[in-house]
Design a protein around this motif. Structure first.
Motif, short mmCIF file in Angstrom:
data_model
loop_
_atom_site.label_atom_id
_atom_site.label_comp_id
_atom_site.label_asym_id
_atom_site.label_seq_id
_atom_site.Cartn_x
_atom_site.Cartn_y
_atom_site.Cartn_z
N SER A 156 2.36 -3.32 3.81
CA SER A 156 2.63 -1.91 3.53
C SER A 156 4.09 -1.63 3.28
O SER A 156 4.48 -0.54 2.94
N HIS B 128 -7.67 -1.90 0.34
CA HIS B 128 -6.74 -2.21 1.43
C HIS B 128 -7.29 -1.86 2.81
O HIS B 128 -7.17 -2.65 3.75
N TYR B 129 -7.87 -0.68 2.92
CA TYR B 129 -8.29 -0.20 4.24
C TYR B 129 -9.75 -0.46 4.58
O TYR B 129 -10.11 -0.52 5.76
N LEU C 247 0.09 4.85 -1.91
CA LEU C 247 0.00 6.15 -1.25
C LEU C 247 0.97 7.16 -1.88
O LEU C 247 0.63 8.33 -2.10
N ASP D 224 -5.47 4.39 -7.74
CA ASP D 224 -4.89 4.52 -6.40
C ASP D 224 -5.99 4.56 -5.35
O ASP D 224 -5.90 3.90 -4.31
N ILE E 127 0.83 -1.20 0.00
CA ILE E 127 0.00 0.00 0.00
C ILE E 127 0.87 1.26 0.00
O ILE E 127 0.43 2.34 -0.41
N ILE F 233 -6.72 1.87 -2.34
CA ILE F 233 -6.80 2.33 -0.95
C ILE F 233 -8.09 1.82 -0.31
O ILE F 233 -8.09 1.36 0.84
#
Length: 256
Positions: free
Chosen positions: A255, A225-226, A175, A218, A171, A222
Motif C-alpha cells: 500500500s 487487493h482486499y 484509492l 479502480d 493500493i 480494490i
C-alpha cells in the motif's frame, strides 16, 4: 467557460476540481515510494507504466491546447495535473530501469501499441498542417488518450489475476485515483447545474470517459487487493506470475 450564475457553485466547483487535481497528483507517489522502499518493481506491470506515459502525454497536449481555446471548457487544474502526471510517470519508468525487475519486461504487444499510437499521431500532424485543422488535430490526441486510458489498466489487472496477488502494486495509488475520479465528475456536474447545460459532459468527452474508465478499473483493483488476493496471505516471488505463502507478520502489504 461562461461566467458563473452562482458564487457558491463556483466555489464548490473549484473545490471539486482541485480535490481531483491533488488526489490524482498525489496518487503517483505511493507507487514511487513503495518502489524506493523495496528497491524493486516486481509486481508493477511495465506495460501499464509505459501505456500510462503515452496516455498522459497525449492528454497533456489535449488539455494544454484547449485551455487557450474558448470552444471547449478545460480547467487550469487539468493542465497542471497532466504536466505533473507526465513527470511522475517518467520517473517511475526510471525506477523500473534501476531497481530489481525480476524476470519482468515490457511486452512486445505494448511496444507495438505505443509505436502505432505515436506513428498515428505523427500522421495526423502532417495531415493537419496544410489545412491548419488544429481542432481536428487536438481531437486526435483526445482520441489517443481515451484509447490509452481504456487499455492501460488491462495488463496490471491480468498480471494480478495470474499472480493471485497485488503485492508490488500500490493500493494507495488506486484509492487516490478513485477519489480523483469522483471529484472530477462532481466538478463537471456542478458546472452543468450552474449553466443549465451538460456540455461539460458531452463537450469534453475525453475527460468524461477518462473518469468513467478510471473509476471502473479502480473498483476492480480494490476488489482484487482486499477481496480476491489479500496481501496478508501472500508474499513476493521472483516470478511475476506467481507468489509464495508467508506468515502475515513478514508481509509487505503493497500500500506504500
Amino acid at each position: 467557460m461562461a461566467s458563473w450564475n452562482s458564487v457558491h457553485l463556483e466555489v464548490l466547483s473549484n473545490v471539486f476540481g482541485w480535490t481531483a487535481f491533488c488526489a490524482w497528483s498525489i496518487s503517483f507517489y505511493p507507487q514511487v515510494i513503495l518502489n524506493f522502499r523495496r528497491k524493486s518493481v516486481v509486481g508493477l506491470n511495465f506495460d501499464f507504466v509505459l501505456l500510462n506515459l503515452t496516455k498522459h502525454s497525449s492528454y497533456l497536449i489535449y488539455n494544454a491546447t484547449l485551455f487557450f481555446s474558448s470552444l471547449i471548457p478545460v480547467a487550469a487544474n487539468d493542465v497542471a495535473f497532466s504536466t505533473h502526471a507526465v513527470l511522475l510517470t517518467a520517473f517511475t519508468l526510471f525506477q523500473i530501469a534501476i531497481y530489481d525487475r525480476g524476470n519482468q519486461k515490457v511486452s512486445k504487444t505494448c511496444i507495438a501499441i505505443v509505436s502505432v499510437a505515436w506513428l498515428a499521431a505523427a500522421v495526423c500532424v502532417f495531415i493537419a498542417l496544410p489545412s491548419h485543422s488544429w481542432l481536428w488535430l487536438v481531437s486526435c490526441f483526445n482520441t489517443l488518450q481515451v484509447v490509452m486510458t481504456t487499455v492501460k489498466y488491462i495488463p496490471q489487472a491480468v498480471m494480478n489475476f495470474r499472480r493471485k496477488s497485488t503485492i508490488g502494486f500500490s493500493i494507495g495509488n488506486i484509492l487516490l485515483d478513485l477519489l480523483g475520479g469522483v471529484a472530477s465528475y462532481g466538478q463537471m456536474a456542478v458546472q452543468s447545474i450552474d449553466q443549465n447545460s451538460w456540455v461539460n459532459f458531452y463537450g469534453n468527452i475525453g475527460k468524461t470517459l477518462l473518469s468513467f474508465v478510471s473509476i471502473f478499473f479502480d473498483l476492480l483493483f480494490i476488489v482484487q487487493h482486499y477481496v480476491l488476493y489479500p496481501a496478508k496471505k501472500t508474499a513476493l516471488s521472483p516470478n511475476p506470475d506467481t507468489v509464495v505463502q508467508e506468515e502475515p507478520k513478514d508481509i509487505e502489504d503493497g500500500s506504500g
